[in-house]
Design a protein around this motif. Structure first.
Motif, PDB file in Angstrom:
ATOM      1  N   GLY A 196       8.768   1.491 -11.176  1.00  0.00           N
ATOM      2  CA  GLY A 196       9.748   2.514 -10.813  1.00  0.00           C
ATOM      3  C   GLY A 196       9.908   2.619  -9.304  1.00  0.00           C
ATOM      4  O   GLY A 196      11.038   2.677  -8.787  1.00  0.00           O
ATOM      5  N   THR A 197       8.791   2.630  -8.606  1.00  0.00           N
ATOM      6  CA  THR A 197       8.845   2.743  -7.140  1.00  0.00           C
ATOM      7  C   THR A 197       9.524   1.523  -6.533  1.00  0.00           C
ATOM      8  O   THR A 197      10.366   1.639  -5.635  1.00  0.00           O
ATOM      9  N   ILE A 198       9.164   0.351  -7.041  1.00  0.00           N
ATOM     10  CA  ILE A 198       9.751  -0.883  -6.487  1.00  0.00           C
ATOM     11  C   ILE A 198      11.257  -0.916  -6.749  1.00  0.00           C
ATOM     12  O   ILE A 198      12.041  -1.270  -5.861  1.00  0.00           O
ATOM     13  N   GLU A 253      12.892   1.358  -4.332  1.00  0.00           N
ATOM     14  CA  GLU A 253      12.923   0.749  -2.982  1.00  0.00           C
ATOM     15  C   GLU A 253      13.928  -0.400  -2.930  1.00  0.00           C
ATOM     16  O   GLU A 253      14.566  -0.632  -1.905  1.00  0.00           O
ATOM     17  N   PHE A 254      14.029  -1.051  -4.063  1.00  0.00           N
ATOM     18  CA  PHE A 254      14.909  -2.205  -4.135  1.00  0.00           C
ATOM     19  C   PHE A 254      16.373  -1.769  -4.064  1.00  0.00           C
ATOM     20  O   PHE A 254      17.211  -2.425  -3.452  1.00  0.00           O
ATOM     21  N   ILE A 255      16.649  -0.621  -4.733  1.00  0.00           N
ATOM     22  CA  ILE A 255      18.039  -0.126  -4.747  1.00  0.00           C
ATOM     23  C   ILE A 255      18.419   0.369  -3.350  1.00  0.00           C
ATOM     24  O   ILE A 255      19.432  -0.027  -2.788  1.00  0.00           O
ATOM     25  N   ALA A 256      17.624   1.260  -2.831  1.00  0.00           N
ATOM     26  CA  ALA A 256      17.933   1.784  -1.491  1.00  0.00           C
ATOM     27  C   ALA A 256      16.724   2.544  -0.963  1.00  0.00           C
ATOM     28  O   ALA A 256      16.398   3.606  -1.471  1.00  0.00           O
ATOM     29  N   ALA A 257      16.057   1.941  -0.005  1.00  0.00           N
ATOM     30  CA  ALA A 257      14.951   2.638   0.659  1.00  0.00           C
ATOM     31  C   ALA A 257      14.728   1.939   1.991  1.00  0.00           C
ATOM     32  O   ALA A 257      15.239   0.839   2.221  1.00  0.00           O
ATOM     33  N   ASP A 258      13.989   2.576   2.855  1.00  0.00           N
ATOM     34  CA  ASP A 258      13.793   1.957   4.163  1.00  0.00           C
ATOM     35  C   ASP A 258      12.351   1.509   4.379  1.00  0.00           C
ATOM     36  O   ASP A 258      11.957   1.139   5.469  1.00  0.00           O
ATOM     37  N   ARG A 259      11.552   1.582   3.342  1.00  0.00           N
ATOM     38  CA  ARG A 259      10.190   1.048   3.439  1.00  0.00           C
ATOM     39  C   ARG A 259       9.639   0.709   2.051  1.00  0.00           C
ATOM     40  O   ARG A 259      10.309   0.944   1.056  1.00  0.00           O
ATOM     41  N   GLY A 260       8.446   0.153   2.043  1.00  0.00           N
ATOM     42  CA  GLY A 260       7.845  -0.219   0.768  1.00  0.00           C
ATOM     43  C   GLY A 260       8.083  -1.692   0.463  1.00  0.00           C
ATOM     44  O   GLY A 260       8.965  -2.328   1.042  1.00  0.00           O
ATOM     45  N   ILE A 261       7.319  -2.204  -0.471  1.00  0.00           N
ATOM     46  CA  ILE A 261       7.386  -3.633  -0.776  1.00  0.00           C
ATOM     47  C   ILE A 261       8.706  -3.989  -1.477  1.00  0.00           C
ATOM     48  O   ILE A 261       9.220  -5.109  -1.329  1.00  0.00           O
ATOM     49  N   LEU A 283       0.843  -1.203   0.000  1.00  0.00           N
ATOM     50  CA  LEU A 283       0.000   0.000   0.000  1.00  0.00           C
ATOM     51  C   LEU A 283       0.878   1.253   0.000  1.00  0.00           C
ATOM     52  O   LEU A 283       0.605   2.216  -0.732  1.00  0.00           O
ATOM     53  N   ASN A 284       1.938   1.192   0.783  1.00  0.00           N
ATOM     54  CA  ASN A 284       2.891   2.300   0.844  1.00  0.00           C
ATOM     55  C   ASN A 284       3.524   2.526  -0.540  1.00  0.00           C
ATOM     56  O   ASN A 284       3.592   3.653  -1.039  1.00  0.00           O
ATOM     57  N   THR A 285       3.944   1.437  -1.156  1.00  0.00           N
ATOM     58  CA  THR A 285       4.551   1.536  -2.493  1.00  0.00           C
ATOM     59  C   THR A 285       3.542   2.078  -3.504  1.00  0.00           C
ATOM     60  O   THR A 285       3.860   2.956  -4.300  1.00  0.00           O
ATOM     61  N   LEU A 286       2.325   1.550  -3.435  1.00  0.00           N
ATOM     62  CA  LEU A 286       1.301   1.991  -4.391  1.00  0.00           C
ATOM     63  C   LEU A 286       1.010   3.484  -4.222  1.00  0.00           C
ATOM     64  O   LEU A 286       0.825   4.202  -5.215  1.00  0.00           O
ATOM     65  N   SER A 287       0.970   3.947  -2.977  1.00  0.00           N
ATOM     66  CA  SER A 287       0.654   5.368  -2.760  1.00  0.00           C
ATOM     67  C   SER A 287       1.747   6.251  -3.369  1.00  0.00           C
ATOM     68  O   SER A 287       1.439   7.265  -4.003  1.00  0.00           O
ATOM     69  N   VAL A 288       3.008   5.835  -3.231  1.00  0.00           N
ATOM     70  CA  VAL A 288       4.104   6.596  -3.868  1.00  0.00           C
ATOM     71  C   VAL A 288       3.958   6.532  -5.393  1.00  0.00           C
ATOM     72  O   VAL A 288       4.105   7.547  -6.087  1.00  0.00           O
TER      73      VAL A 288
END
Lengths: 250, 230
Positions: A188-190, A193-201, A56-61
């Motif tokens: 794009g969001t994933i 997040e995959f490269i470097a993030a602290d939340r999201g799927i 949901l967090n990823t989708l909202s971004v």
């Protein structure tokens, strides 16, 4: 429409699972490589709530990124619709940038901005912006001669009317393009997040990958698919409503 | 004189045969004039050159200073997001409001004025399109098959109304209806194949301005003249 989209995804996902199981049992792979259906089920049940909110967090971004892209693409597309120097320049630039893998630019954004919401948003927006821009420039720069002729010869044409005519006449194309860009925004969001993030799927998938936990990855994929299907279905439904309201013929 | 063409020659790019070769024509007096000829002989190209929508020709094109030339054709559409009334009202100058009411009534469009363009028949679409052009400021209006798909009787009514309401304007009417052209036109510019010399001929039509039946012999003679000229 919504139900059909979800059903299509479920069929594809189930086919993928079956393929994995065929692979597992035909090659006698261990549960460590490909977990058993029961393992996948139990892991899925355990982490469903956490992953649900991560997705949901990823989708909202992704949605915010997509909205920004749509607005930007419309602004630039409308500005570039004329065959002026600026229009031609923007078109050529968009084609060239479109051909470049935006994901490769992502590390630069991380270096400059660090990880967090803004970085994820920018990458999501960038990835779905250029394909959107090219489609919108294509639509906006194509005259609808049979309608525009009268307004041109009587000097009644204004840019707002021109844009409205072209958008109306290409409503189905625009809806398809915007709906299709959902997948790009989500990807794009994933990736971000995959490269470097602290939340999201994407972040959760990265952790699961380090643990070599395929059950978690499959659960994440299941949720991503369901979320994209629902969101795309809702966009198409909204587009259909707008079309009906405007009496757009098919 | 509003319009004069001298030695007009035109050829589309990447084609080998010109559409016109040294074509001459002038429009001296206001009224209802016609362009007639088989499909593909260049009537629409001619009209678009006169309207300034097609360039790349050689020869001289004279249009009287500050004259407004409009070209309308039968495939034009109105935007789909509003009713016919909305679009006609929004493009009608205030001086033409009374004329608008008359034209809507005489063109038989009162019943469909609140519909959208996509809901109209082909004939209704053409009439709606023609009305909005007639309500504009113009000196010469070129009507390219603007009454296609309209029944015979209503076409006559419309042409007679145009002649009655705009006696000081110039009209160039493109149609394939021989009888209609012959009966109602003043000057008829006949387009022939490029091989024929001259490529165009100008004949006088009967220029009828009322529903009265014209003299049968005169009508037959003029129809034959037009047919033979093609």
């Amino acid at each position: 429409m919504l139900a059909r989209r979800v059903l299509q995804f479920l069929i594809v996902f189930a086919s993928g699972l079956i393929f994995l199981m065929i692979l597992k049992y035909s090659l006698t792979l261990s549960d460590y490589v490909i977990p058993s259906p029961l393992d996948i089920w139990h892991t899925g049940k355990d982490i469903l709530t956490v992953y649900f909110f991560d997705t949901l967090n990823t989708l909202s971004v992704a949605i915010i990124g997509q909205i920004i892209s749509v607005f930007l693409a419309f602004s630039v597309g409308i500005g570039a619709r004329k065959s002026t120097f600026a229009g031609s320049f923007i078109k050529a630039a968009a084609y060239n940038i479109q051909a470049y893998p935006i994901v490769a630019v992502a590390p630069i954004i991380f270096i400059l901005l660090g990880d967090g919401f803004i970085t994820r948003l920018i990458i999501a927006a960038m990835i779905c912006y250029f394909p959107l821009l090219l489609s919108i420039i294509g639509i906006m720069s194509e005259p609808v001669t049979d309608i525009e002729h009268f307004y041109n010869v009587t000097s009644r044409m204004r840019w707002q009317l021109e844009v409205k005519i072209r958008a109306f006449e290409n409503m189905h194309k625009l809806i398809t393009v915007i709906s299709g860009s959902t997948t790009l925004a989500m990807a794009g969001t994933i990736v971000a997040e995959f490269i470097a993030a602290d939340r999201g799927i994407g972040h959760s998938i990265r952790i699961a990958l380090y643990q070599s936990d395929l059950s978690r990855i499959l659960t994440a994929l299941f949720l991503i698919g369901i979320f994209i299907s629902v969101y795309q279905g809702m966009l198409e439904w909204a587009g259909e409503r707008i079309g009906n309201r405007w009496h757009v013929s098919n | 004189m509003i319009l004069s063409l001298t030695n007009l020659t035109f050829q589309y790019p990447d084609t080998e045969i010109p559409v016109f070769r040294t074509l001459n024509f002038s429009l001296d007096s206001p009224g209802f004039h016609a362009l007639f000829g088989a499909s593909g002989v260049g009537k629409t190209s001619f009209a678009r050159i006169v309207a300034g929508e097609l360039t790349g020709f050689s020869g001289q094109l004279y249009i009287k200073d500050k004259s407004i030339v409009l070209y309308s054709y039968n495939q034009e559409r109105l935007p789909g997001w509003g009713t016919i009334r909305h679009f006609i009202d929004s493009t009608t100058p205030s001086s033409m409001i009374e004329m608008k009411k008359q034209l809507i009534d005489i063109f038989g469009l009162s019943d469909c004025i609140n519909l959208r363009f996509s809901q109209l028949s082909l004939g209704q679409k053409n009439r709606v399109n023609l009305i909005r052009y007639l309500l504009q400021e113009f000196d010469l209006l070129i009507m390219d098959e603007s009454l296609a798909n309209v029944d015979e009787r209503l076409r006559e009514t419309i042409i007679l109304k145009i002649k009655e309401s705009f006696p000081d304007r110039y009209f160039l009417y493109i149609s394939h209806n021989l009888m209609e052209i012959t009966k109602f036109s003043d000057t008829i510019l006949i387009f022939r194949d490029i091989e024929k010399i001259p490529q165009t001929l100008t004949l006088k039509g009967l220029d009828i301005a009322s529903r009265e039946m014209p003299d049968r012999d005169r009508l037959e003679t003029t129809v034959l003249e037009v047919m033979n000229a093609c």
